[in-house]
Design an enzyme around this catalytic site. Structure first.
Site, PDB file in Angstrom:
ATOM      1  N   HIS A 116      -8.034  49.912  39.777  1.00 23.74           N
ATOM      2  CA  HIS A 116      -6.646  50.431  39.812  1.00 23.74           C
ATOM      3  C   HIS A 116      -6.673  52.087  39.610  1.00 23.74           C
ATOM      4  CE1 HIS A 116      -5.128  46.313  38.680  1.00 23.74           C
ATOM      5  NE2 HIS A 116      -4.677  46.436  39.987  1.00 23.74           N
ATOM      6  N   SER A 165      -8.083  41.763  38.381  1.00 20.18           N
ATOM      7  CA  SER A 165      -7.531  41.723  36.938  1.00 20.18           C
ATOM      8  C   SER A 165      -7.613  40.130  36.825  1.00 20.18           C
ATOM      9  CB  SER A 165      -5.903  41.864  37.161  1.00 20.18           C
ATOM     10  OG  SER A 165      -5.479  43.402  37.328  1.00 20.18           O
ATOM     11  N   ARG A 196     -10.635  46.051  48.806  1.00 21.91           N
ATOM     12  CA  ARG A 196     -11.961  46.279  48.233  1.00 21.91           C
ATOM     13  C   ARG A 196     -13.078  45.577  49.218  1.00 21.91           C
ATOM     14  NH1 ARG A 196      -9.373  43.059  43.301  1.00 21.91           N
ATOM     15  NH2 ARG A 196      -8.710  42.012  45.117  1.00 21.91           N
TER      16      ARG A 196
END
Ligand code: PNS
Length: 163
Positions: A17, A132, A94
């Site tokens: 992030h 996450s 990603r």
């Protein structure tokens, strides 16, 4: 003055992030990092904890002349973006696997609010597998988080499980 919203769960904020935010700073004058308040999800960290950690770690990144703010929001992202007079929504991509879902969201958001553009950004390759969700899984199973999240976040995760 170009303002972007960088929305997400940030549960917790990862180095991926931060990499996207740093890159976004090259494009925008202001980025609002907006944490989704999602009553349907059981989070690891409360909104207050996530805000506090984000505010602390944002101080460590190279933000040039870009102003970084942390906020939270409920409801539709595009409604929030209009309310904040943002020009763009930033999302990190990603891998190809992210693209399908992100494309759907971007097109739905465009249909709902054509004035706001979605900007996809790629993180550094070394963060291309960091999420996450995986960070929490690795942590809960006793794995090393070094280099995946800021040291403060790892410390807060350890504190949290100690109680
Ligand atoms: O970090 P995440 O969990 O991938 O972020 C997802 C997020 C917050 C960007 C997305 O769930 C969202 O925008 N939620 C707000 C509700 C909304 O606007 N839904 C319609 C999306 S097309």
């Amino acid at each position: 003055m170009r303002r972007a919203i960088y929305p997400g769960s940030f549960d917790p904020v990862t180095n991926g992030h931060l990499d996207i935010i740093e890159r976004g700073c090259k494009l925008f004058d202001e980025i609002i990092i907006a944490i989704l308040v999602n009553p349907e999800k059981q989070p690891f960290f409360s909104i207050e904890d996530r805000r506090e950690m984000l505010e602390a770690v944002l101080k460590t990144i190279e933000c040039r002349n870009c102003t970084l703010r942390v906020d939270d929001f409920k409801g539709l992202l595009v409604h929030y973006a209009v309310e904040r007079e943002a020009h763009a929504i930033v999302r990190g991509i990603r891998a190809i696997s992210d693209y399908e879902y992100e494309l759907q969201m971007a097109l739905m958001n465009r249909r709902l609010e054509p004035s706001i553009e979605t900007v996809f950004m790629m993180p550094a390759e070394k963060y291309s597998y960091v999420s996450s969700r995986l960070v929490k899984e690795v942590f809960q199973l006793g794995g090393e988080l070094n280099g995946l999240v800021p040291p403060l976040v790892e410390a807060r995760m350890k504190e949290k499980v100690k109680g």
